[in-house]
Design an enzyme around this catalytic site. Structure first.
Site, PDB file in Angstrom:
ATOM      1  N   LYS A  54     -43.192  12.738  81.268  1.00  0.00           N
ATOM      2  CA  LYS A  54     -44.326  13.658  81.345  1.00  0.00           C
ATOM      3  C   LYS A  54     -45.138  13.665  80.067  1.00  0.00           C
ATOM      4  CE  LYS A  54     -44.467  18.153  82.372  1.00  0.00           C
ATOM      5  NZ  LYS A  54     -44.137  19.521  82.821  1.00  0.00           N
ATOM      6  N   LYS A  94     -46.647  18.107  74.842  1.00  0.00           N
ATOM      7  CA  LYS A  94     -47.179  18.463  73.530  1.00  0.00           C
ATOM      8  C   LYS A  94     -46.170  18.210  72.424  1.00  0.00           C
ATOM      9  CE  LYS A  94     -47.027  22.929  75.597  1.00  0.00           C
ATOM     10  NZ  LYS A  94     -48.021  23.857  76.123  1.00  0.00           N
ATOM     11  N   LYS A 137     -32.946  21.260  77.237  1.00  0.00           N
ATOM     12  CA  LYS A 137     -33.415  21.699  75.915  1.00  0.00           C
ATOM     13  C   LYS A 137     -32.243  21.938  74.974  1.00  0.00           C
ATOM     14  CE  LYS A 137     -37.803  23.810  77.227  1.00  0.00           C
ATOM     15  NZ  LYS A 137     -38.627  25.020  77.236  1.00  0.00           N
TER      16      LYS A 137
END
Ligand code: TRP
Length: 336
Positions: free
Chosen positions: A199, A202, A113
């Protein structure tokens, strides 16, 4: 002996999709009557990346409504919101002061991240796993069901508990109980519709990459029609050369509730032209009852709020007693 306790949570970041459902919420629902369940909305974790304040409360509320719509039953499950219980933040601070910095710096998710966010990395992003450890250890759970990507965070949770017990407990009287991870098998790892090696997420900018739980039948049809496939004839599982094929068959298996063997046999001679309508129909049918219940729950604002209030009361009682135990062990006392 009482039931074992399960604890888990999902972040309220909107765009709830099949990955959240098949990878997390549905598993909680399936096992719920065997356990005492504490399931929460991780809204403090949601602000470790840039967030929109106007959306935070809404996404929290809709996630509680989805938990209910997916079948969490208040007889077995306590549903609560992380930020409603100050003990999560307070225990995080205490844990911060016993957690070596390098334990956090080597977390894979942090590194990934941080690269994505460039300059914009806040201390909270680094501290995310310590907050997660507090979420877990406050409730003394026996099991913590999470996806593969959270495995390292659970190991860290155990390491923090061990360290705290070493420093402030005695071998026969540990302060905190060590939870067991319950890592889901790959079957429940739902991949993107536009790239079978990533994956379903969202935060993927392409809506076509995921099926949201509240998508209309038309949207579901469109997304499956346009999803990535290949030119090979016949469909089978577990071929590393065919990640999309494996993902779509897995989706069909999970949504139809058929076994892997049954799906393998049913689909082995199919082409995409035959399989896609089947998957479309199955997905629409599987989501219909959830969508109906969601509409009903969303119309009853008082009900959702009462669920959160009840959840807070039950969770708070347990959390504050654990917090007090830790504070006492660390030398705090409040004599008045
Ligand atoms: N980090 C988890 C995720 O993104 C959510 C989470 C926060 C969680 N605290 C937790 C999961 C405690 C299990 C237990 O999936």
């Amino acid at each position: 002996m009482g039931k074992q306790r399960v604890l888990s949570g999902v972040q309220p970041t909107g765009n709830y999709h099949l990955g959240n459902y098949l990878g997390a919420i549905r598993n909680w629902v399936e096992g719920q009557s065997q356990y005492e369940n504490f399931l929460f909305v991780a809204d403090l974790h949601a602000i470790t990346v840039p967030h929109d304040p106007a959306k935070l409360a809404e996404n929290t509320y809709t996630l509680v409504a989805l938990y209910l719509a997916c079948g969490l039953d208040l007889e077995y499950s306590t549903i609560f919101v992380q930020s409603h219980i100050p003990a999560h933040s307070e225990l995080t601070w205490l844990f911060n002061c016993i957690t070596p910095l390098n334990w956090l710096e080597r977390m894979i998710q942090f590194k990934e991240k941080a690269v994505k966010q460039g300059e914009n990395v806040n201390v909270g992003l680094l501290d995310y796993p310590v907050l997660m450890a507090a979420d877990i250890l406050l409730y003394d759970p026996d099991k913590v069901p999470v996806g593969e990507d959270q495995k390292q965070h659970l190991e860290l949770t155990r390491d923090i508990a061990i360290r705290l017990n070493d420093q402030f407990g005695t071998p026969d009287k540990p302060v905190l109980k060590l939870p067991e991870p319950l890592i889901r098998k790959e079957g429940a790892r739902v991949m993107s519709l536009t790239d079978g090696t990533r994956k379903m997420s969202k935060s993927d900018p392409s809506e076509l990459s995921r099926i949201n739980l509240l998508d209309s039948p038309e949207d579901i049809q469109k997304k499956i029609k346009r999803c990535k496939t290949d030119v090979t004839k016949g469909l089978w599982f577990d071929d590393p050369e065919r990640p999309e094929c494996n993902n779509l068959l897995t989706l069909y298996m999970l949504l139809s509730l058929k076994t892997k063997e049954a799906v393998a046999a049913e689909c082995k001679d199919m082409g995409w032209g035959q399989f896609k309508p089947l998957l479309t129909e199955t997905t629409i049918e599987a989501l219909k009852p959830i969508q109906q219940k969601y509409q009903a729950v969303m119309e009853d604002k008082g009900y959702v709020e009462s669920v959160m209030r009840q959840g807070r009361e039950k969770a708070e009682a347990i959390a504050s007693s654990t917090l007090l135990k830790v504070k006492t062990a660390m030398g705090y006392s409040m004599p008045f």
